[in-house]
Write a protein that holds these residues in place. Structure first.
Motif, short mmCIF file in Angstrom:
data_model
loop_
_atom_site.label_atom_id
_atom_site.label_comp_id
_atom_site.label_asym_id
_atom_site.label_seq_id
_atom_site.Cartn_x
_atom_site.Cartn_y
_atom_site.Cartn_z
N THR A 88 0.86 -1.19 0.00
CA THR A 88 0.00 0.00 0.00
C THR A 88 0.89 1.24 0.00
OG1 THR A 88 -2.01 0.98 0.95
CG2 THR A 88 -0.32 0.29 2.53
N SER A 89 0.42 2.30 -0.68
CA SER A 89 1.29 3.46 -0.91
C SER A 89 1.19 4.51 0.18
CB SER A 89 0.92 4.10 -2.25
OG SER A 89 0.58 3.15 -3.21
N GLY A 90 0.14 4.43 0.98
CA GLY A 90 -0.03 5.42 2.04
C GLY A 90 -1.22 5.06 2.92
N PHE A 91 -1.27 5.70 4.09
CA PHE A 91 -2.41 5.49 4.99
C PHE A 91 -3.25 6.76 5.04
CE2 PHE A 91 0.77 2.53 6.93
CZ PHE A 91 0.07 1.36 6.69
N ASN A 122 -13.06 -5.78 -4.70
CA ASN A 122 -12.30 -6.85 -5.34
C ASN A 122 -11.30 -6.29 -6.35
OD1 ASN A 122 -13.72 -6.64 -7.95
ND2 ASN A 122 -15.47 -7.32 -6.71
N PRO A 123 -10.30 -7.11 -6.71
CA PRO A 123 -9.25 -6.62 -7.62
C PRO A 123 -9.79 -6.19 -8.98
CG PRO A 123 -8.66 -8.77 -6.68
CD PRO A 123 -10.05 -8.48 -6.24
N GLU A 124 -10.85 -6.85 -9.45
CA GLU A 124 -11.39 -6.52 -10.77
C GLU A 124 -11.94 -5.09 -10.77
OE1 GLU A 124 -12.34 -9.36 -9.03
OE2 GLU A 124 -10.89 -10.60 -10.11
N ALA A 125 -12.69 -4.77 -9.73
CA ALA A 125 -13.26 -3.41 -9.64
C ALA A 125 -12.13 -2.39 -9.54
CB ALA A 125 -14.18 -3.31 -8.42
N ALA A 126 -11.11 -2.72 -8.75
CA ALA A 126 -9.98 -1.80 -8.58
C ALA A 126 -9.27 -1.60 -9.90
CB ALA A 126 -9.02 -2.35 -7.53
N ARG A 127 -9.10 -2.69 -10.64
CA ARG A 127 -8.38 -2.61 -11.91
C ARG A 127 -9.16 -1.76 -12.93
NH1 ARG A 127 -3.83 -4.88 -14.18
NH2 ARG A 127 -3.96 -4.55 -16.41
N SER A 128 -10.48 -1.93 -12.98
CA SER A 128 -11.29 -1.11 -13.92
C SER A 128 -11.11 0.37 -13.60
CB SER A 128 -12.78 -1.42 -13.81
OG SER A 128 -13.00 -2.76 -13.89
N ILE A 159 -5.16 7.44 -7.62
CA ILE A 159 -5.10 6.84 -6.28
C ILE A 159 -6.41 6.10 -6.02
CG2 ILE A 159 -4.88 7.32 -3.80
CD1 ILE A 159 -3.44 9.99 -4.60
N VAL A 160 -6.29 4.85 -5.58
CA VAL A 160 -7.47 4.04 -5.27
C VAL A 160 -7.50 3.81 -3.76
CG1 VAL A 160 -8.55 1.78 -5.63
CG2 VAL A 160 -7.39 2.92 -7.54
N VAL A 161 -8.67 4.03 -3.16
CA VAL A 161 -8.80 3.92 -1.70
C VAL A 161 -9.69 2.74 -1.33
CG1 VAL A 161 -9.56 5.10 0.42
CG2 VAL A 161 -8.58 6.44 -1.48
N THR A 162 -9.23 1.94 -0.37
CA THR A 162 -10.14 0.95 0.22
C THR A 162 -10.13 1.09 1.74
OG1 THR A 162 -8.38 -0.70 -0.01
CG2 THR A 162 -10.17 -0.85 -1.55
N LYS A 165 -5.06 -8.46 -2.21
CA LYS A 165 -5.17 -8.68 -3.67
C LYS A 165 -5.52 -7.36 -4.38
CE LYS A 165 -5.66 -13.53 -4.01
NZ LYS A 165 -5.94 -14.05 -2.65
N VAL A 166 -6.35 -6.56 -3.74
CA VAL A 166 -6.69 -5.25 -4.33
C VAL A 166 -5.43 -4.37 -4.38
CG1 VAL A 166 -7.95 -3.09 -3.92
CG2 VAL A 166 -9.14 -5.29 -3.74
N ILE A 167 -4.67 -4.38 -3.30
CA ILE A 167 -3.43 -3.58 -3.27
C ILE A 167 -2.50 -4.03 -4.39
CG2 ILE A 167 -1.31 -3.11 -1.94
CD1 ILE A 167 -3.07 -3.30 0.61
#
Ligand code: 1GP
Length: 250
Positions: free
Chosen positions: A43-46, A204-210, A218-221, A234-236
């Motif tokens: 992960t790139s940051g908190f 999930n990784p698929e949603a993150a990838r889209s 930047i993608v946040v979970t 897996k998302v990371i």
């Protein structure tokens, strides 16, 4: 923090931020283990924050748990009480589609002197809630932007850029049953030079990838870290392994 983000983006990477809500932390011991896992996964940051129930002591306990990790700790504030000098930076946000002036500029006026005293780095951010936005949408008195109204989303984004903001956070709301449409992300990324942060409902990784493919920076979970850390890893990986060519330096 901004330089760190720009450097990674310049290398064609997409960043992943792990959102920790201090009000949802039951045990600091467990949080420590989770943080270690997220860090090792890349992960790139908190991001640290939550809409309700965040006290100064809960906030600082979380930041202290993170202090040995060299990636940025960034406050994601819901109000002026969610600030601490223990963080590296703050998303200095205006909730642009709020009907309540407090969330557009009032909290920022109250918070600016505090942020200055604390010496926090500022990431000037337009916060845009898409759809109902869950608790944040309710508290923030949001004027709804429909998920499929890309023109409206992009118009807010362009206004944010013209007003000098550097980041836009497209938010579906924590725990949202759906994510922001990748097509809205694509539209905003294409029409502005803002760094695009996307969060809410990514499970999930698929949603993150889209969302990465659509041009998010930047993608946040958040929720997934609590409910399924295995899948969060897996998302990371999906986000941090993604490579893209950005048209212009942002
Ligand atoms: C909320 O965008 C973040 O502000 C994260 O949302 O909890 O649904 O991952 P989730």
């Amino acid at each position: 923090v901004n330089n760190y983000i720009e450097k990674l983006l310049g290398e064609g990477r997409t960043l992943h931020f792990s959102l920790i809500d201090p009000d949802k932390v039951d045990s600091l011991d467990q949080l420590g283990k989770l943080i270690e896992r997220l860090y090792k996964a890349g992960t790139s940051g908190f991001l640290v924050g939550g809409t309700i129930g965040v006290t100064q002591s809960k906030l600082e306990a979380v930041l202290e748990t993170m202090e040995d990790y060299e990636i940025p700790k960034i406050i994601f504030p819901s109000n002026i009480n969610v600030l601490s000098p223990l963080a590296d930076a703050v998303l200095f946000m205006s909730l642009l589609n709020s009907d309540d002036l407090y969330y557009v500029v009032g909290a920022q006026v109250m918070g600016a002197p505090l942020v200055k005293q604390m010496g926090l780095e500022i990431l000037p951010t337009a916060y845009l809630i898409i759809g109902e936005g869950g608790t944040a949408g309710h508290v923030g008195r949001v004027r709804t932007i429909p998920f499929d109204n890309h023109e409206l989303g992009a118009a807010y984004a362009m206004a944010a850029e013209f007003m000098g903001m550097r980041y836009i956070y497209l938010e579906a709301g924590s725990g949202s049953p759906r994510t922001v449409n990748p097509s809205m992300v694509r539209y905003v990324a294409k029409l502005t030079n803002l760094n695009v942060i996307v969060g809410g409902g990514i499970r999930n990784p698929e949603a993150a990838r889209s969302i990465c493919e659509a041009g998010a920076d930047i993608v946040v979970t958040g929720t997934l870290l609590e409910t399924d850390p295995e899948r969060a890893v897996k998302v990371i990986e999906a986000v941090t392994e993604f490579r893209t060519v950005r048209e212009s330096a942002k």
